[in-house]
Design a protein around this motif. Structure first.
Motif, PDB file in Angstrom:
ATOM      1  N   ARG A   1      14.237  27.321  32.001  1.00  0.00           N
ATOM      2  CA  ARG A   1      14.646  27.983  33.242  1.00  0.00           C
ATOM      3  C   ARG A   1      13.754  29.197  33.467  1.00  0.00           C
ATOM      4  NH1 ARG A   1      19.514  26.104  35.101  1.00  0.00           N
ATOM      5  NH2 ARG A   1      20.624  24.754  33.628  1.00  0.00           N
TER       6      ARG A   1
ATOM      7  N   LEU B   1      12.453  27.182  38.383  1.00  0.00           N
ATOM      8  CA  LEU B   1      12.619  26.014  37.522  1.00  0.00           C
ATOM      9  C   LEU B   1      13.993  26.100  36.886  1.00  0.00           C
ATOM     10  CD1 LEU B   1       9.127  26.031  35.757  1.00  0.00           C
ATOM     11  CD2 LEU B   1       9.853  24.554  37.635  1.00  0.00           C
TER      12      LEU B   1
ATOM     13  N   GLY C   1       7.140  24.431  41.891  1.00  0.00           N
ATOM     14  CA  GLY C   1       7.059  25.091  40.588  1.00  0.00           C
ATOM     15  C   GLY C   1       6.060  24.476  39.631  1.00  0.00           C
ATOM     16  N   LYS C   2       5.108  23.689  40.141  1.00  0.00           N
ATOM     17  CA  LYS C   2       4.147  23.017  39.249  1.00  0.00           C
ATOM     18  C   LYS C   2       3.289  24.027  38.488  1.00  0.00           C
ATOM     19  CE  LYS C   2       2.161  20.686  42.531  1.00  0.00           C
ATOM     20  NZ  LYS C   2       2.935  21.283  43.632  1.00  0.00           N
TER      21      LYS C   2
ATOM     22  N   LEU D   1       5.316  25.954  35.960  1.00  0.00           N
ATOM     23  CA  LEU D   1       5.561  25.153  34.767  1.00  0.00           C
ATOM     24  C   LEU D   1       4.314  25.095  33.887  1.00  0.00           C
ATOM     25  CD1 LEU D   1       7.396  23.346  33.118  1.00  0.00           C
ATOM     26  CD2 LEU D   1       6.714  21.411  34.556  1.00  0.00           C
TER      27      LEU D   1
ATOM     28  N   LEU E   1       8.217  16.854  40.352  1.00  0.00           N
ATOM     29  CA  LEU E   1       9.117  17.990  40.572  1.00  0.00           C
ATOM     30  C   LEU E   1       9.533  17.955  42.031  1.00  0.00           C
ATOM     31  CD1 LEU E   1       7.293  20.918  38.711  1.00  0.00           C
ATOM     32  CD2 LEU E   1       9.353  19.739  37.990  1.00  0.00           C
TER      33      LEU E   1
ATOM     34  N   ILE F   1      14.837  22.277  32.985  1.00  0.00           N
ATOM     35  CA  ILE F   1      13.871  21.191  32.819  1.00  0.00           C
ATOM     36  C   ILE F   1      13.718  20.839  31.346  1.00  0.00           C
ATOM     37  CG2 ILE F   1      11.430  20.608  33.000  1.00  0.00           C
ATOM     38  CD1 ILE F   1      11.359  22.063  35.608  1.00  0.00           C
TER      39      ILE F   1
ATOM     40  N   ALA G   1      13.242  21.693  41.798  1.00  0.00           N
ATOM     41  CA  ALA G   1      12.653  21.807  40.471  1.00  0.00           C
ATOM     42  C   ALA G   1      13.356  20.928  39.445  1.00  0.00           C
ATOM     43  CB  ALA G   1      12.639  23.258  40.002  1.00  0.00           C
TER      44      ALA G   1
END
Length: 572
Positions: free
Chosen positions: A362, A372, A394-395, A398, A563, A375, A567
């Motif tokens: 998170r 995020l 949020g790529k 991440l 995503l 995940i 997210a």
């Protein structure tokens, strides 16, 4: 949301020297010697009025031998003063320069190790000013003004002792007239100057930031017609700095009131001293000593008034620098990667190839708004994975989390079973490498830029990496090959060529996990094919995670992780 300490535009200036002492402690011996030499030099100057007063008394008594003795003593004092002042100045400057150099190196080291999130949260112009301009101002103060400041302080102490020795009554009169008035003036100045100089420094940092933004976005401003807007903003920032500077100058005007205090004090001493001498309570030489000594005292006060503005600027700069050092000091939970907890032994050593695991990850930029959320995913060693999703999903965030550039709010990122937060920085950087969408260059040649990796690779090793990736033809197409000067910016290379530089750097590191953030975005098809071929060559048994929008790139990857806007991670 993982919090990090923010910088203060106008940090607390109270006890700033005490807070700076830990940084000066290694030079305490040199500081002590410099202060002792300065004190001795000042004592020779303070002794001059006493010798002149004795000479006056000898003249009145027609004692030629005593007069010649006083003249000889003055000569010796002059020579001692010259030697001692020069020695103390050299000692003080040497020690001061070493302290400033250590502070500069510490600031650069702390910034280079600061979390990416901290750097992104602060204007680059303000960070630049704190680590360059304000340290340069501090160094200039050490060279030019600090010896004078210490001399003035010693004058005040030694002159007071001298006057008390000659006549406590006149010294009391001096204290009653001079001290309350000068203290009032200094208090008024301090009250006005502290916020004024701090505001001026903050305004100067804002101007530097605005100007830097112009340089960085000049192309967009020119093509988009934003020059007028930027100019209005810059002028507004500059106007605020101008007003802050005027406020600082108004506070300096208060110091000029000290001259009125000096004149009144001299008048009182002449009247009081003349009256006591006429009564025979003190000698004429004593009156001369008081007049000359207080003249020195007033000259010191005048010099102090001239220095006080520079002292205030230097204290503000030092406070801002200490604020930066405090904010960038390593702290558990914020500065990643972290060392292993106390008592847990050395940081772990990981395998050359290992799985990358993300568990319940998170992250939020703003409290209450997750970028995020929860995940979890596992990427096995040697896998080729595409990370796709709409803009804002949020790529890139991440990618920075899985490479240890950001610390998660909660959850864990593990490589080879070890939390990234427990890995030593060198271990983490050689295992997981991110090639960002915007590859940064330094001023210099292509070779200089390719050497920006641990281990300081030589030209032969770099040439071998270029050949290994199949990029030898590209390098030969440049004017001077590896020795091509790239200048100050990225204008000589296309976006795709910048990505090629990032790939060569990655090849020199031989990472276990390679993450590419939009490596083939916005580049021409020919360069994209060259880049994709180089990526395939570099992959071998490495884990490859590619953030991509380009359909051709996505199709080359056997596994895709998507995503969505919330997210939520959904692997294919």
């Amino acid at each position: 949301m993982a919090e990090h300490q923010r910088l203060t535009a106008t940090p607390d200036q109270r006890r700033v020297l005490r807070r700076a002492w830990p940084h000066m402690r290694p030079e305490r011996r040199g500081i002590t010697l410099a202060l002792l030499a300065g004190a001795a030099a000042t004592a020779t100057t303070v002794a001059v009025p006493a010798v002149i007063g004795a000479g006056v008394d000898q003249i009145l008594e027609r004692d030629r031998t005593g007069l010649f003795t006083a003249v000889a003593a003055l000569t010796v004092l002059a020579l001692l003063r010259l030697v001692l002042f020069r020695r103390s100045e050299l000692l003080l400057i040497s020690v001061g320069e070493r302290v400033v150099r250590a502070l500069r190196e510490l600031a650069v080291t702390r910034l280079s190790r600061a979390p990416l999130r901290f750097l992104e949260a602060h204007p680059s112009g303000d960070l630049l000013r704190r680590t360059t301009t304000e340290i340069a101002d501090l160094a200039n103060f050490v060279r030019s003004q600090l010896p004078d400041v210490l001399t003035v302080g010693a004058y005040l102490v030694f002159t007071t002792v001298l006057l008390l020795t000659y006549s406590p009554l006149l010294t009391l009169a001096l204290a009653v007239v001079f001290v309350p008035a000068i203290v009032t003036v200094l208090r008024l100045f301090k009250k006005a100057a502290n916020p004024a100089f701090a505001a001026e420094a903050a305004a100067a940092g804002t101007v530097a930031t605005t100007y830097r933004e112009l340089v960085q976005s000049r192309e967009m401003l020119q093509t988009g017609g934003g020059i007028g807007f930027w100019r209005e903003r810059f002028l507004a920032d500059h106007e605020r700095r101008y007003r802050a500077a005027r406020r600082s100058q108004r506070s300096l005007f208060l110091i000029s009131l000290a001259r009125i205090v000096q004149s009144l004090t001299t008048a009182v001493l002449l009247l009081g001293g003349g009256w006591l001498a006429a009564r025979g309570s003190i000698s004429v030489g004593t009156v001369v000593v008081f007049i000359l000594a207080t003249r020195q005292l007033f000259d010191s006060a005048t010099q102090a008034s001239n220095l006080v503005g520079q002292v205030q600027i230097s204290l503000v700069g030092l406070a801002r620098l200490l604020d930066l050092l405090t904010a960038t000091a390593p702290r558990a939970g914020i500065h990643a990667p972290r060392s292993a907890p106390d008592g847990a032994g050395p940081a772990p050593v990981t395998a050359e190839r290992g799985d990358l695991e993300i568990e319940d990850l998170r992250y939020s930029y703003v409290a209450g708004t997750e970028v995020l959320g929860g995940i979890s995913v596992r990427v096995e060693a040697g896998e080729r994975v595409g990370l796709v999703g709409p803009t804002g999903s949020g790529k890139t965030t991440l990618a920075k989390l899985m490479t240890g550039l950001y610390a998660p709010d909660s959850g864990t990122v593990r490589y080879d079973g070890h939390d990234l937060a427990t890995l030593a920085p060198a271990e983490l950087r050689c295992r997981i490498v991110l090639i960002p969408q915007r590859v940064h260059l330094i001023e210099g040649t292509l070779l200089d830029n390719l050497r920006l990796v641990p281990g300081d690779p030589d030209e032969q090793r770099i040439a071998a990496a270029v050949d290994y990736l199949g990029l030898a033809n590209w390098v030969r197409s440049l004017d001077e090959g590896l020795h091509t000067d790239l200048g100050r910016g990225t204008g000589r290379l296309s976006a795709g060529e910048l990505q090629l530089i990032g790939l060569v750097r990655a090849a020199l590191l031989d990472p276990a996990v390679l993450v590419l953030d939009e490596a083939t975005a916005d580049i021409d098809p020919a360069t994209a094919r060259t880049l994709e071929t180089a990526i395939d060559t570099l992959r071998t048994d490495r884990t490859l995670i590619v953030i991509a929008h380009r359909e051709a790139t996505i199709k080359r990857l056997p596994r895709i992780i998507r995503l969505d806007e919330n997210a939520v991670l959904t692997p294919n």
